[in-house]
Motif scaffolding. Structure first.
Motif, PDB file in Angstrom:
ATOM      1  N   PHE A  24       0.808  -1.219   0.000  1.00 30.73           N
ATOM      2  CA  PHE A  24       0.000   0.000   0.000  1.00 30.73           C
ATOM      3  C   PHE A  24       0.840   1.267   0.000  1.00 30.73           C
ATOM      4  N   THR A  25       2.055   1.190   0.518  1.00 29.50           N
ATOM      5  CA  THR A  25       2.950   2.348   0.407  1.00 29.50           C
ATOM      6  C   THR A  25       3.276   2.617  -1.056  1.00 29.50           C
ATOM      7  N   GLN A  26       3.496   1.544  -1.822  1.00 29.66           N
ATOM      8  CA  GLN A  26       3.810   1.683  -3.248  1.00 29.66           C
ATOM      9  C   GLN A  26       2.641   2.265  -4.032  1.00 29.66           C
ATOM     10  N   LYS A  27       1.433   2.141  -3.486  1.00 26.38           N
ATOM     11  CA  LYS A  27       0.251   2.672  -4.176  1.00 26.38           C
ATOM     12  C   LYS A  27       0.126   4.184  -4.040  1.00 26.38           C
ATOM     13  N   GLU A  29       1.322   7.774  -4.557  1.00 25.25           N
ATOM     14  CA  GLU A  29       2.217   8.440  -5.511  1.00 25.25           C
ATOM     15  C   GLU A  29       3.373   9.127  -4.796  1.00 25.25           C
ATOM     16  N   GLY A  30       4.568   8.896  -5.301  1.00 26.98           N
ATOM     17  CA  GLY A  30       5.743   9.567  -4.766  1.00 26.98           C
ATOM     18  C   GLY A  30       6.546   8.749  -3.770  1.00 26.98           C
ATOM     19  N   PHE A  31       6.056   7.535  -3.416  1.00 23.96           N
ATOM     20  CA  PHE A  31       6.766   6.696  -2.454  1.00 23.96           C
ATOM     21  C   PHE A  31       7.361   5.468  -3.140  1.00 23.96           C
ATOM     22  N   GLN A  32       8.501   5.025  -2.642  1.00 30.25           N
ATOM     23  CA  GLN A  32       9.161   3.841  -3.176  1.00 30.25           C
ATOM     24  C   GLN A  32       9.790   3.056  -2.015  1.00 30.25           C
ATOM     25  N   VAL A  33       9.313   1.835  -1.795  1.00 28.77           N
ATOM     26  CA  VAL A  33       9.889   0.982  -0.749  1.00 28.77           C
ATOM     27  C   VAL A  33      11.180   0.378  -1.294  1.00 28.77           C
ATOM     28  N   VAL A  34      12.282   0.682  -0.657  1.00 34.20           N
ATOM     29  CA  VAL A  34      13.598   0.249  -1.135  1.00 34.20           C
ATOM     30  C   VAL A  34      14.122  -0.939  -0.338  1.00 34.20           C
ATOM     31  N   ALA A  35      13.737  -1.021   0.935  1.00 32.74           N
ATOM     32  CA  ALA A  35      14.268  -2.109   1.767  1.00 32.74           C
ATOM     33  C   ALA A  35      13.261  -2.502   2.832  1.00 32.74           C
ATOM     34  N   THR A  36      13.265  -3.792   3.180  1.00 34.58           N
ATOM     35  CA  THR A  36      12.442  -4.328   4.257  1.00 34.58           C
ATOM     36  C   THR A  36      13.311  -5.228   5.112  1.00 34.58           C
ATOM     37  N   THR A  37      13.211  -5.065   6.410  1.00 36.35           N
ATOM     38  CA  THR A  37      14.015  -5.881   7.323  1.00 36.35           C
ATOM     39  C   THR A  37      13.190  -6.246   8.547  1.00 36.35           C
ATOM     40  N   SER A  38      13.595  -7.320   9.227  1.00 37.46           N
ATOM     41  CA  SER A  38      12.793  -7.824  10.337  1.00 37.46           C
ATOM     42  C   SER A  38      13.441  -7.624  11.708  1.00 37.46           C
ATOM     43  N   SER A  39      14.592  -6.993  11.764  1.00 36.38           N
ATOM     44  CA  SER A  39      15.259  -6.801  13.059  1.00 36.38           C
ATOM     45  C   SER A  39      16.009  -5.474  13.096  1.00 36.38           C
ATOM     46  N   GLY A  40      16.306  -5.036  14.308  1.00 30.92           N
ATOM     47  CA  GLY A  40      17.062  -3.804  14.472  1.00 30.92           C
ATOM     48  C   GLY A  40      18.483  -3.937  13.966  1.00 30.92           C
ATOM     49  N   LYS A  41      19.106  -5.103  14.219  1.00 33.45           N
ATOM     50  CA  LYS A  41      20.478  -5.319  13.771  1.00 33.45           C
ATOM     51  C   LYS A  41      20.585  -5.244  12.254  1.00 33.45           C
ATOM     52  N   GLN A  42      19.651  -5.895  11.557  1.00 31.05           N
ATOM     53  CA  GLN A  42      19.669  -5.855  10.091  1.00 31.05           C
ATOM     54  C   GLN A  42      19.472  -4.419   9.585  1.00 31.05           C
ATOM     55  N   ALA A  43      18.594  -3.694  10.258  1.00 29.82           N
ATOM     56  CA  ALA A  43      18.337  -2.310   9.850  1.00 29.82           C
ATOM     57  C   ALA A  43      19.601  -1.471   9.967  1.00 29.82           C
ATOM     58  N   LEU A  44      20.306  -1.595  11.073  1.00 31.31           N
ATOM     59  CA  LEU A  44      21.533  -0.818  11.270  1.00 31.31           C
ATOM     60  C   LEU A  44      22.596  -1.200  10.246  1.00 31.31           C
ATOM     61  N   GLU A  45      22.638  -2.477   9.857  1.00 32.90           N
ATOM     62  CA  GLU A  45      23.576  -2.907   8.808  1.00 32.90           C
ATOM     63  C   GLU A  45      23.203  -2.289   7.464  1.00 32.90           C
ATOM     64  N   LEU A  46      21.908  -2.241   7.183  1.00 26.66           N
ATOM     65  CA  LEU A  46      21.455  -1.626   5.933  1.00 26.66           C
ATOM     66  C   LEU A  46      21.817  -0.152   5.865  1.00 26.66           C
ATOM     67  N   PHE A  47      21.835   0.502   7.010  1.00 22.97           N
ATOM     68  CA  PHE A  47      22.165   1.928   7.041  1.00 22.97           C
ATOM     69  C   PHE A  47      23.599   2.190   6.582  1.00 22.97           C
ATOM     70  N   ASN A  48      24.428   1.180   6.603  1.00 22.23           N
ATOM     71  CA  ASN A  48      25.811   1.352   6.124  1.00 22.23           C
ATOM     72  C   ASN A  48      25.884   1.511   4.610  1.00 22.23           C
ATOM     73  N   VAL A  49      24.823   1.059   3.907  1.00 21.25           N
ATOM     74  CA  VAL A  49      24.837   1.131   2.444  1.00 21.25           C
ATOM     75  C   VAL A  49      23.675   1.949   1.873  1.00 21.25           C
TER      76      VAL A  49
END
Length: 233
Positions: A24-27, A29-49
């Motif tokens: 529904f976020t993709q629906k 206009e103007g939004f684009q989901v680039v990443a989905t993660t299930s934990s805080g650790k994974q999220a912080l790792e994604l922030f590196n890139v």
């Protein structure tokens, strides 16, 4: 120039919920989901890139509390906005979300209309913050979710009747446009924007001047009559 999307990261350990938010976020206009993660650790790792513009953040993550992750993000990435999406209804969690600068706090089960409305409100606030150079108190109120009080209209009688030739809907439309206009404008320019005649717009602008809501700047050219330009006080 390519279209600029609001890039979104979803942090949610419920896979079904995450897919619903993404869909529904993709629906919108103007939004684009680039990443989905299930934990805080994974999220912080994604922030590196990758640094998103907006995070949809659950509170109950398997490895840390979402509000703690919010503060970790704030330490290094102050430009990232966050919307909390959670079943947590305790005051302490809400208080931490406010202190951490969350844009909004949506409680599960999520109502689709409210979810979409919140994204639209975020997009509107973000657009305005990037387009304005200075703000008025009403603008600040809207950013902080404070409802602006309707100011009394000079010239109304006790029943709320406007002077002859002044329609409340047209008046509201012109008021709103002038609020969003950072520079002075004349009746012709405003008439093209709102789709009204020059004479109609001129009448309303002069009415707002008489109400002490606008001021007039007289521009003298080399040919023709002086130009009247209007701006907020």
């Amino acid at each position: 120039m390519s279209k600029q999307f609001i890039q979104v990261m979803i942090i949610e350990d419920d896979e079904t919920a995450a897919k619903i938010y993404e869909k529904f976020t993709q629906k919108v206009e103007g939004f684009q989901v680039v990443a989905t993660t299930s934990s805080g650790k994974q999220a912080l790792e994604l922030f590196n890139v990758f640094t998103p513009d907006l995070i949809l953040l659950d509170v109950f993550l398997p490895d840390m509390k979402g509000t703690d992750l919010l503060w970790e993000i704030r330490k290094k990435f102050r430009g990232v906005d966050v919307i909390m999406i959670t079943a947590a209804n305790d005051v302490d969690t809400v208080r931490e979300a406010i202190r951490g600068g969350a844009f909004s706090y949506l409680m599960k089960p999520i109502m689709l209309d409210k979810f979409l409305e919140t994204l639209e409100q975020y997009k509107e606030a973000r657009t305005k913050l990037f387009s304005l150079k200075t703000v008025q108190q009403d603008d600040v109120n809207s950013f902080f979710g404070i409802k602006n009080r309707e100011e009394p209209i000079l010239g109304e009688d006790k029943t709320g009747t406007l002077p002859k030739g002044i329609d409340k809907h047209t008046l509201k439309k012109i008021r709103q446009q002038m609020k969003e206009t950072a520079v002075s404008t004349n009746a012709d320019e405003l008439a093209k924007i709102i789709g009204a005649s020059h004479s109609t717009v001129r009448r309303y602008l002069e009415y707002l001047v008489s109400n002490n809501e606008l001021e007039v700047e007289i521009m003298y050219g080399t040919i023709g009559r002086p130009e009247r330009r209007y701006r907020r006080k």
